[in-house]
Design an enzyme around this catalytic site. Structure first.
Site, PDB file in Angstrom:
ATOM      1  N   GLY A  80     -71.315 -19.427 -24.181  1.00 24.30           N
ATOM      2  CA  GLY A  80     -71.266 -17.521 -23.222  1.00 24.30           C
ATOM      3  C   GLY A  80     -70.035 -17.005 -23.529  1.00 24.30           C
ATOM      4  CE1 TYR A 132     -76.178 -19.538 -16.122  1.00 26.83           C
ATOM      5  CE2 TYR A 132     -77.800 -19.050 -13.832  1.00 26.83           C
ATOM      6  CZ  TYR A 132     -76.173 -18.985 -14.620  1.00 26.83           C
ATOM      7  OH  TYR A 132     -75.649 -17.529 -14.515  1.00 26.83           O
ATOM      8  CG  ASP A 138     -69.640  -7.276 -20.892  1.00 21.63           C
ATOM      9  OD1 ASP A 138     -68.648  -6.657 -21.083  1.00 21.63           O
ATOM     10  OD2 ASP A 138     -69.291  -6.841 -19.663  1.00 21.63           O
ATOM     11  CG  HIS A 191     -66.651 -10.799  -9.001  1.00 20.83           C
ATOM     12  ND1 HIS A 191     -68.374 -10.709  -9.053  1.00 20.83           N
ATOM     13  CD2 HIS A 191     -66.500  -9.899  -8.273  1.00 20.83           C
ATOM     14  CE1 HIS A 191     -67.657  -9.286  -8.543  1.00 20.83           C
ATOM     15  NE2 HIS A 191     -66.535  -9.122  -8.210  1.00 20.83           N
ATOM     16  NE  ARG A 236     -64.695  -0.504  -9.520  1.00 23.45           N
ATOM     17  CZ  ARG A 236     -64.005  -0.870 -10.046  1.00 23.45           C
ATOM     18  NH1 ARG A 236     -63.296  -0.257 -10.880  1.00 23.45           N
ATOM     19  NH2 ARG A 236     -64.863  -2.390  -9.877  1.00 23.45           N
ATOM     20  CG  ASP A 271     -75.821  -6.499  -9.923  1.00 26.43           C
ATOM     21  OD1 ASP A 271     -75.623  -6.932 -10.286  1.00 26.43           O
ATOM     22  OD2 ASP A 271     -75.007  -5.289 -10.092  1.00 26.43           O
ATOM     23  N   GLY A 291     -63.775 -14.594  -4.041  1.00 27.34           N
ATOM     24  CA  GLY A 291     -62.707 -14.824  -4.673  1.00 27.34           C
ATOM     25  C   GLY A 291     -61.277 -13.293  -4.138  1.00 27.34           C
ATOM     26  CG  HIS A 318     -71.048  -8.649  -5.046  1.00 24.90           C
ATOM     27  ND1 HIS A 318     -70.570 -10.332  -5.504  1.00 24.90           N
ATOM     28  CD2 HIS A 318     -70.740  -8.174  -6.378  1.00 24.90           C
ATOM     29  CE1 HIS A 318     -71.022 -10.229  -7.074  1.00 24.90           C
ATOM     30  NE2 HIS A 318     -71.283  -9.000  -7.251  1.00 24.90           N
TER      31      HIS A 318
END
Ligand code: BG6
Length: 792
Positions: free
Chosen positions: A37, A154, A41, A209, A370, A267, A212, A272
């Site tokens: 991939g 996957y 994006d 993420h 944001r 999502d 991180g 997260h």
């Protein structure tokens, strides 16, 4: 354009002390990086930049690299795009222009695009890697496959990597996966087991993420460094609430095919925000680098999170969302998606440390700003009469500011009226020059502010961890499944809830404001629901109904499971309030087993005005096992209900199945003891409410077919034999049950449909179907059947 294939000896250059490029002679082995991939994006935005940074940092360490972008498109069509993406990578601020140009040129030379579609393509890739190693005399260190593809691919790719690209022993294989890891518990389990057939757990790196992000990965070190300040206040006595927030201004345009299937909870909240919640509440591991200890501590938190139902959540959807859905998914004008783009959820950790502390998780697209942060707001014991501006009257809070917002950079902020934090990390600094901004109700100058000296991209950080084989900041299977255990019931219960529509941006005004009441969460004002009932994109209005009718000539209530349980809980509360009003006490007899668990949770979570203080809880039946065993009915009622409500100990009446250190021996007289207790405390031995279930063979309480339930005479409590293990039971008799004021029989699930159908046809027959003999003499009987049990 750069030559895509390079079979030259890789010349590794490092910057010498004099700034010139020198030939690096040390060799630590060759690493092949494959992004499947590679023109997508995520690869374009973050991954190639992250791998370039890895290359730039490792180039002097003696490792050599090759980079492959893989995709379904043939190489001649994808090459141009691929190298355009690679050319856009940039160097860190402290790298000179000249050095940067050299690094970029090397990186581009080491990279090539390859079509990765068939088994043959993967085999060819391996052949290519092996030839390269041989021709260039390189030792191999490892192979890293980053799967930046939709999750449905996957298992297939993992299988191809396993069968065609596994390196020889002694060389590591690491496969990196991006969320979504399933869309609920079952699909996550299926995916985990499919991947498990191709890859070992230690070869998989599941990325979140957020782990991180510099501030998120600093939460545990910060808590540890400051434990002398935090230990006394990191608990329910001092914490007012916790908020974990990711507000976004963008919409989901361009990602609808993915987003519409997942929505904001899957999502962002399930991964997260949940990760941040566990980092804030888990016990920091003694050894911060021990991923095993960290995982165990995290799992303990998952085990203590109160279940989430739809009364702990609100959902919203920005107004234009459906238009975007229709455009991107080619749907007709009447198509309506109910996928939420905004959600707020109230969680609670049910431990002595955090009991009652509300934890709000919130995220949404198309909001006013944001910003991402976790705020721990402390109670303020000081009541300021006049001096509202003095420092001890101001909010006392710690903010883990992930980024954006008015502050613009990642930082940890501690309000000055709390404590001055210790900061030992050389990569972090204290910020003392403050911009004229406020962060969550306080001017920046009212905080001690610590920030990373250099801001780093989350993906680049995680790529460096993968390269080093450090697993702390990745999601293990156990962690993943524990999170789905928490979120799946909520997602199921929200499946028939239509989100509140919000216009988007600043004009949302107070439309999405929230109210926390007890353990429940709701919108604070009544919004106008714009959507008509009959237009819910596949959801029928029936989904919201509770149906009343007759079953076996008694009253029946039927609804979808969630609504049914809600109705039963409300009926029990009504009965309790009426009994307490009339006689000051409510006697409730409950069954064990799995069916009433959802009801117990509902009573715990949503019925905080239930008169527990005046309620006596009795057992309908019990297995002859110690009460602490997991199959004891009392243990289940304890764990799911009694443990969570404020009921006086002396109002709790477990059955005395264990006397004289033995279980249910007739001469010990356990059944008689319970009967005496019942006769002495319960007026007329008539319980106000008896909650029953029914087994596949028609048994109820522990009154089994063929067990002469009818011939127990006037005994109220009896010892019985079950055909299932453990055989011996203690049970209320039909005589005790039929004296009750109200009896409810709760039957749920498809599995009970055949039984419900059969029972609707048979006559009362206590010996064949003991449940048919439940006929309260002076009270009422109501069957609570969910649609699955009733309709199959
Ligand atoms: C991603 C979600 O995982 O996180 C996106 O799929 C979301 O919908 C993003 O926008 C937020 O990440 P960040 O790093 O911008 O806060």
């Amino acid at each position: 354009m750069f030559a895509p294939v390079l079979l030259l000896l890789v010349t590794l250059c490092a910057q010498g002390a004099n700034g010139e490029e020198t030939l690096e002679t040390k060799r630590h082995g060759h690493v092949s990086v494959v992004i499947v991939g590679g023109t997508g994006d995520l690869a374009r935005k973050y991954l190639w930049q992250g791998f370039f940074q890895l290359y730039a940092n490792q180039v002097s360490s003696g490792h050599s690299f090759s980079f492959y972008g893989g995709g379904l498109t043939p190489a001649d069509k994808a090459n141009l795009v691929f190298f355009e993406i690679l050319k856009a990578v940039s160097c860190a601020k402290d790298v000179s222009e000249q050095r940067c140009a050299v690094l970029k040129e090397q990186f581009l030379r080491l990279a090539q695009y390859r079509q990765l579609k068939t088994d043959e393509d993967y085999k060819d890739l391996t052949k290519h890697i092996e030839q390269k190693l041989q021709q260039e005399g390189l030792e191999e260190a490892g192979r890293l496959f980053y799967l930046s593809v939709p999750a449905f691919a996957y298992a297939d790719i993992a299988e191809k990597v396993n069968s065609s690209c596994r390196p020889s022993s002694g060389v590591w294989l690491r496969v990196v996966l991006e969320k979504p890891f399933g869309h609920d518990l079952v699909s996550a389990q299926v995916l985990a087991s499919q991947l498990g057939t191709s890859l070992k757990d230690d070869e998989m790196y599941r990325i979140d993420h957020y782990l991180g992000k510099q501030v998120v990965s600093k939460i545990l070190p910060f808590r540890k460094e400051n434990e002398k300040f935090l230990d006394p206040i990191w608990n329910k006595h001092h914490i007012e609430r916790v908020e974990i927030v990711l507000k976004e201004t963008l919409d989901a345009k361009g990602r609808i095919p993915f987003y519409d299937q997942y929505g904001v909870i899957r999502d962002v909240l399930q991964n997260h925000l949940t990760e941040v919640m566990t980092l804030l509440t888990m016990r920091p591991p003694k050894n911060l680098s021990s991923s095993e200890e960290a995982l165990q501590n995290k799992l303990k938190i998952f085990a203590h999170l109160l279940p989430l139902g739809k009364h702990q959540a609100v959902v919203g959807q920005y107004q234009n969302y459906n238009k975007e859905v229709r455009n991107e998914l080619n749907k007709t004008q009447d198509y309506l998606s109910s996928t939420p783009t905004f959600a707020a959820v109230l969680a609670h950790v049910d431990t002595a440390q955090y009991d009652g502390v509300p934890i709000l998780l919130l995220s949404g697209k198309m909001l006013d700003e944001r910003v991402g942060y976790a705020r721990v707001l402390f109670k303020n014991e000081v009541f300021c009469v006049q001096s509202h501006h003095s420092v001890h009257c101001k909010p006392r809070q710690i903010i883990f500011h992930f980024g954006h917002g008015s502050l613009q950079y990642p930082a940890i902020l501690v309000s000055k009226n709390l404590f001055k934090p210790v900061q030992t990390d050389p990569q972090w600094k204290e910020v003392t020059e403050h911009k004229d901004v406020s962060v969550l109700d306080l001017p920046l100058s009212d905080y001690y502010v610590h920030a990373p000296k250099v801001q780093k991209e989350a993906y680049a950080e995680l790529i460096a961890h993968i390269f080093a084989g450090r697993k702390n900041n990745f999601i293990s299977s156990e962690n993943l499944l524990a999170s789905w255990v928490l979120w799946t019931p909520l997602l199921d219960s929200l499946a028939v809830t239509f989100p509140r529509i919000y216009p988007g941006g600043a004009v949302n005004g107070n439309l999405l404001d929230l109210r926390v009441k007890g353990k429940g969460l709701s919108y604070s004002n009544e919004g106008v629901v714009i959507i008509k009932n009959d237009n819910r994109g596949g959801l029928s209005a029936d989904g919201y109904q509770v149906m009343q009718g007759k079953y076996r000539s008694a009253d029946m209530v039927s609804a979808w499971a969630e609504e049914l349980v809600e109705k039963l809980a409300a009926d029990i509360q009504d009965a309790a309030e009426a009994a307490v009003r009339e006689g000051g006490v409510f006697h409730l007899a409950v069954s064990g087993g799995s069916t009433p668990v959802a009801l117990f949770h509902k009573l715990v979570l949503d019925h905080f005005s239930f008169p527990w203080r005046d309620t006596h809880v009795w057992m309908v039946d019990e297995r002859c096992v110690p009460l602490t065993e997991s199959d004891s009915n009392f243990r289940s009622v304890h764990d799911h209900l009694l443990h969570h409500v404020k009921i006086p100990y002396y109002n709790i009446h477990p059955m005395p199945v264990q006397l004289h250190q033995r279980l249910c021996v007739e001469e010990d007289g356990g059944a008689d003891l319970y009967e005496k207790e019942l006769r002495s405390l319960v007026n007329g031995s008539s319980f106000h409410f008896v909650l029953l279930g029914v087994g596949y063979d028609g048994h109820t309480a522990s009154l089994f077919p063929g067990g002469q339930a009818a011939s127990q005479g006037e005994s109220l409590v009896v010892l019985t034999e079950s055909p299932a293990k453990p055989h011996q039971r203690m049970s209320l008799s039909l005589s005790a049950i039929n004296r009750a004021h109200k009896v409810a029989i709760l039957v749920m699930g498809k599995g009970k449909h055949a039984l419900v159908t059969q029972m609707s046809r048979v006559k009362d027959d206590p010996n064949k179907y003991p449940v048919t003999a439940v006929r309260p003499k002076n009270g009422s009987l109501v069957w609570y059947l969910d649609y699955e049990a009733l309709l199959g």
